[in-house]
Scaffold this active site. Structure first.
Site, PDB file in Angstrom:
ATOM      1  N   GLU A 160      -4.251  -8.067  -4.108  1.00  0.00           N
ATOM      2  CA  GLU A 160      -4.653  -8.223  -2.673  1.00  0.00           C
ATOM      3  C   GLU A 160      -3.628  -7.063  -1.920  1.00  0.00           C
ATOM      4  O   GLU A 160      -2.614  -6.630  -2.519  1.00  0.00           O
ATOM      5  CB  GLU A 160      -4.201  -9.539  -2.278  1.00  0.00           C
ATOM      6  CG  GLU A 160      -4.317  -9.789  -0.876  1.00  0.00           C
ATOM      7  CD  GLU A 160      -3.006  -9.322   0.287  1.00  0.00           C
ATOM      8  OE1 GLU A 160      -3.183  -9.529   1.508  1.00  0.00           O
ATOM      9  OE2 GLU A 160      -2.219  -9.163  -0.216  1.00  0.00           O
ATOM     10  N   CYS A 195       1.007  -1.231  -0.013  1.00  0.00           N
ATOM     11  CA  CYS A 195      -0.055   0.063  -0.025  1.00  0.00           C
ATOM     12  C   CYS A 195       0.846   1.170  -0.003  1.00  0.00           C
ATOM     13  O   CYS A 195       1.813   1.438   0.846  1.00  0.00           O
ATOM     14  CB  CYS A 195      -0.812  -0.092   1.088  1.00  0.00           C
ATOM     15  SG  CYS A 195      -1.990   1.361   1.270  1.00  0.00           S
ATOM     16  N   ARG A 246      -8.354 -11.684   9.817  1.00  0.00           N
ATOM     17  CA  ARG A 246      -7.317 -11.122   8.777  1.00  0.00           C
ATOM     18  C   ARG A 246      -8.022 -10.562   7.649  1.00  0.00           C
ATOM     19  O   ARG A 246      -8.521 -11.142   6.704  1.00  0.00           O
ATOM     20  CB  ARG A 246      -6.259 -12.429   8.202  1.00  0.00           C
ATOM     21  CG  ARG A 246      -5.094 -11.626   7.434  1.00  0.00           C
ATOM     22  CD  ARG A 246      -4.168 -12.566   7.332  1.00  0.00           C
ATOM     23  NE  ARG A 246      -2.934 -12.064   6.676  1.00  0.00           N
ATOM     24  CZ  ARG A 246      -1.884 -11.396   7.534  1.00  0.00           C
ATOM     25  NH1 ARG A 246      -2.001 -11.399   8.753  1.00  0.00           N
ATOM     26  NH2 ARG A 246      -0.667 -10.896   6.899  1.00  0.00           N
ATOM     27  N   ARG A 249      -8.590  -8.429   4.332  1.00  0.00           N
ATOM     28  CA  ARG A 249      -7.822  -7.715   3.432  1.00  0.00           C
ATOM     29  C   ARG A 249      -8.830  -7.601   2.293  1.00  0.00           C
ATOM     30  O   ARG A 249      -9.742  -8.217   1.932  1.00  0.00           O
ATOM     31  CB  ARG A 249      -6.737  -9.000   2.833  1.00  0.00           C
ATOM     32  CG  ARG A 249      -5.539  -9.162   3.681  1.00  0.00           C
ATOM     33  CD  ARG A 249      -4.737  -8.199   3.930  1.00  0.00           C
ATOM     34  NE  ARG A 249      -3.439  -8.184   4.744  1.00  0.00           N
ATOM     35  CZ  ARG A 249      -3.677  -7.935   5.949  1.00  0.00           C
ATOM     36  NH1 ARG A 249      -4.673  -7.638   6.726  1.00  0.00           N
ATOM     37  NH2 ARG A 249      -2.354  -8.333   6.728  1.00  0.00           N
TER      38      ARG A 249
END
Length: 324
Positions: free
Chosen positions: A119, A81, A163, A165
């Site tokens: 992802e 990111c 988690r 995502r």
């Protein structure tokens, strides 16, 4: 990882960008596809990748000539990111320059794979008020692809770890046969305790014995699809919390401190400890045959940065269905 009975991508080729430990590779090889190129700049991750797959990924992607990359049907990328420098004009491809997503985009522009599967962390979806995701969407549409995205949590796909995502699935406009849908949720039937190592000699060094350990009095006898906090060490900051193995694991992190750093603490046989790297591997969907780093600090960091293989497999199955 899940067992797949149908080779949806037999004869297809894919590339593995920002490959890390090769989670995308394991997922798509299980679906029948062949990896023809990988790229990962981190040296310790390259070494683990080589030990498992027999080839060393290319280095710095910003220096790779996209024309030299082999032809492929699927591009997989768990790119980092980064902040886009956006002036509000939302120009798509132009606005992505200077970021690592641009390197994905220039490869897509040159090679035109049928599928682009990306992802990122959950916050990517709302980063910069949603403008970052908008640039990615605009870029892919400009390059001739549909754009589908959704934030998924691994606990909703049979893996007892929180988690979340964002997964982005893009089809080249001429190959999509029917509407793509992200996979339906899967009932959670296992908890952290099901992923623990049986050989206690491997985990003895992970136990923490401190006088400033406090428990909240909760009975550890109930299963849950959420994390169950039982106590704390010190002030109970990040990396200082103790959870039940009858719940799910907290999100593994590549960074952070505290006595239970990167994995959280879990009450095992009446004593709190960190998880072992192999236990982290299992909770990320990696099979026990996977060769992890022999340096624990690297292994924890690598799994904290990795992808949950089961979720990728479930999405891959839906991609295969949409192509029929």
């Amino acid at each position: 990882m899940i067992t797949i009975d149908k080779q949806y991508f037999k004869g297809w080729k894919f590339i593995d960008l920002f490959a890390g430990l090769g989670g995308f590779r394991i997922a798509f090889e299980s679906l029948g596809a062949e990896c023809v190129y990988s790229n990962e700049w981190d040296i310790p991750a390259q070494e683990v990748y080589f030990n498992n797959f027999g080839d060393i990924p290319d280095g710095d992607i910003t220096k790779v000539d996209e024309k030299t990359i082999p032809a492929h049907d699927i591009l997989c990328a768990g790119f980092p990111c980064q902040a886009f420098s956006i002036s509000g004009k939302q120009r798509g491809f132009e606005d992505s320059r200077g970021t690592l997503f641009f390197d994905v985009a220039r490869i897509v522009k040159e090679k035109k794979p049928k599928i682009v599967f990306m992802e990122n962390v959950k916050n990517f979806a709302t980063h910069d008020g949603g403008k970052t995701l908008e640039v990615v969407k605009n870029t892919m549409e400009e390059l001739g692809y549909t754009f589908n995205q959704r934030v998924l949590n691994s606990v909703d796909y049979g893996v007892p770890q929180k988690r979340e995502r964002i997964y982005m699935v893009c089809f080249r406009n001429d190959v999509i046969k029917k509407e793509f849908s992200f996979p339906k949720t899967v009932k959670l039937t296992k908890h952290v305790e099901d992923f623990l190592l049986k050989d206690v000699s491997l985990t003895e060094h992970l136990y923490v014995n401190r006088p400033d350990t406090y428990y909240n009095g909760l009975q550890d006898n109930v299963y849950s699809n959420k994390s169950i906090r039982l106590g704390i060490v010190n002030k109970g900051g990040q990396g200082e919390r103790i959870y039940s193995t009858k719940g799910i694991a907290i999100t593994f992190s590549a960074y952070g401190g505290g006595v239970f750093a990167k994995t959280g603490g879990y009450l095992v046989d009446g004593r709190p400890r960190r998880l072992h790297p192999r236990e982290c591997a299992r909770l990320m969907g990696y099979p026990d045959s996977y060769k992890i780093s022999n340096k624990a600090s690297q292994a924890y960091k690598q799994f904290g940065n990795s992808v949950v293989i089961d979720v990728l497999q479930y999405i891959g199955i839906e991609i295969g269905k949409a192509l029929k």
